[in-house]
Design an enzyme around this catalytic site. Structure first.
Site, PDB file in Angstrom:
ATOM      1  N   ASP A  91      55.291  -7.005  16.986  1.00 48.70           N
ATOM      2  CA  ASP A  91      55.179  -7.792  18.493  1.00 48.70           C
ATOM      3  C   ASP A  91      55.899  -7.585  19.089  1.00 48.70           C
ATOM      4  OD1 ASP A  91      52.756  -8.434  20.348  1.00 48.70           O
ATOM      5  OD2 ASP A  91      51.523  -8.639  18.456  1.00 48.70           O
ATOM      6  N   HIS A 112      57.061  -4.480  20.083  1.00 50.98           N
ATOM      7  CA  HIS A 112      56.133  -4.252  21.306  1.00 50.98           C
ATOM      8  C   HIS A 112      57.310  -4.429  22.397  1.00 50.98           C
ATOM      9  CE1 HIS A 112      52.652  -4.408  18.924  1.00 50.98           C
ATOM     10  NE2 HIS A 112      53.503  -3.978  18.188  1.00 50.98           N
TER      11      HIS A 112
END
Length: 489
Positions: A295, A318
């Site tokens: 993430d 991310h």
């Protein structure tokens, strides 16, 4: 005869002195090896609202934690009064001397809590989890206030129970280790913090497909690994933190945080495994660290200001994200964030700002300087339509975004998405965006995707590659409906 008598007296005196020296040496050794004294009141006992007294209280922070769940600190089991160390003796508190086994299967929670109680009462104490040992502990809150200069040093391996089935039913499933109400504390070492997250990632923690094309929600109670809550003047340095069930490290309601030389890692597809998450936290420095996870590499939530990120390598991840902000029509304030000398590789996003429709507040004073992109989708992105489902509606209010600088951002992008994407609110434009020395080329092939802009205003100080002709000059004629965009953080 007189000479013989004198000689015997001399021998007796020498022998007596030798015995006294040996006795003093023996007493000295016993004094130095003595580790405990009688039990004393411990700051970990009592409830959260009324911690035991300390000569070094923590000043209350003025910034509240916005998330309702983040204010809840679950009860910590009481293990009775822990032993303490005489301050005049050695200030290293080894968990092995307080009953820890360190074999990777025995529950060492009680030993760690007892060691913490003892170390907490001594200035500049060190709680030591030694090398070549594997310590398994369950969900635990290490309470303050403590004497200043406390160091929690992990040189071995500190790990969670093996997945949700082994998690004690009475323990919180939202957090594992919590450091609460501490000032001037260091979390460091040459060891590893292991989260055993594989079995947690297999749970349907995000919405998943159900029968006939429906979407079913899944349980999302997965623990964040390390949490610092309502604390100040913190240092985290040198550790390897890996395979967290959810966030690897989280700071909320804190002020004065130094993070340096960390290695954080989990697989690319591990869900919600943000590397470092901060919210309602001020004066933060994150330096010289490598983060690879499933993430956000670093995520910055509402209530954060004066954050500096430098010499950080992210990916796969991310990217570095501001947000999401403004969920459920809330106010969100973020200011003075600097990211410089960073590398982002093989990531879904590079540097991102994401807000929900309907929020208020502002994001202002952001600087992204000297960032190398390597095969990154959405290298530069502002998304004011952030939504986790198809049911989100456009609203007239929004979190204001302005005074954002992108300078010396170069590298390659994944051609599946445009490298620059400014999707700003219909009614509240993004303003004062500055582009300088931005050069982004396709990672594969020769096709260059045009940047996307919607209601975004700013200037190009140098020619951008690819050209960003959609960025509008000047300022918008109207600023939208009267919403309070002021923030005092």
């Amino acid at each position: 005869m007189e000479k013989i008598f004198l000689l015997l007296c001399l021998i007796i005196i020498i022998t007596s002195n030798s015995i006294n020296v040996d006795a003093r040496h023996h007493i000295s050794k016993k004094t130095k090896s003595k580790k405990v004294v009688n039990n004393a009141p411990s700051p970990i006992e009592g409830n959260v609202n009324e911690p035991s007294p300390s000569t070094s209280p923590v000043s209350p922070l003025v910034s509240p934690v916005s998330s309702p769940s983040s204010n809840v600190v679950p009860s910590d089991p009481s293990y009775g009064g822990g032993p303490t160390l005489n301050p005049e003796e050695d200030c290293i508190f080894d968990v092995m001397e307080y009953g820890a086994v360190g074999d990777g299967s025995t529950d060492d929670t009680e030993a760690f809590v007892a060691t913490w109680k003892a170390a907490c009462q001594v200035e500049s104490a060190v709680l030591l989890a030694p090398v070549d040992r594997i310590f398994m502990i369950t969900s635990t809150i290490f309470y303050g206030p403590c004497k200043p200069g406390l160091e929690f040093r992990v040189n071995g391996v500190l790990m969670t129970p093996e997945g949700p089935d082994c998690w004690p039913k009475e323990d919180s499933k939202r957090q594992w280790i919590v450091f609460y109400k501490l000032d001037n504390m260091t979390f460091t070492g040459t060891g590893t913090i292991e989260g055993n997250g594989e079995k947690w990632w297999e749970l349907p923690c995000k919405p998943h497909r159900g029968p006939n094309g429906s979407t079913l929600p899944g349980p999302c109670d997965s623990p964040s690994m390390i949490r610092f809550f309502m604390s100040s003047n913190l240092t985290v340095r040198g550790l390897r933190i890996q395979n967290s069930p959810m966030f690897h490290m989280k700071f909320d309601g804190c002020e004065g945080v130094l993070i340096d030389q960390l290695s954080i890692s989990s697989p690319k597809l591990s869900p919600n495994t943000d590397g470092i998450h901060i919210e309602d936290t001020k004066s933060v420095g994150i330096y010289n660290s490598v983060i690879a996870n499933g993430d956000d590499c670093i995520s910055i939530g509402p209530g954060c200001s004066n954050v500096e990120i430098e010499a950080v390598t992210c990916g796969p991840s991310h990217g570095i994200s501001i947000g999401s902000l403004g969920v459920h029509n809330s106010q969100a304030c973020v200011s003075n964030i600097t990211v410089r000398n960073a590398i982002i590789r093989d990531s879904d996003n590079g540097v991102r700002i994401k807000t929900w429709q309907g929020g208020s507040g502002s994001v202002t004073g952001l600087s992204f300087d000297t960032i190398q992109m390597e095969n990154v989708r959405n290298c530069i992105i502002i998304d004011q339509y952030y939504c986790l489902s198809k049911g989100c509606r456009n609203e007239t209010s929004a979190v204001s975004v302005g005074n954002i600088s992108y300078q010396n951002i170069k590298g390659t992008y994944d051609v599946r998405s445009a490298p620059i994407h400014f999707a700003c609110s219909d009614t509240i434009a993004c303003t004062n965006i500055t582009m300088s020395e931005v050069e982004l080329l396709p990672h594969e092939g020769e096709l260059m995707e045009d940047p996307f802009c919607w209601n975004a205003y700013g200037i190009q100080q140098t020619l951008t590659i690819p050209p960003i002709d959609c960025l509008q000059d000047g300022m918008p004629l109207a600023i939208g409906e009267a919403v309070d965009y002021s923030c005092s953080i």
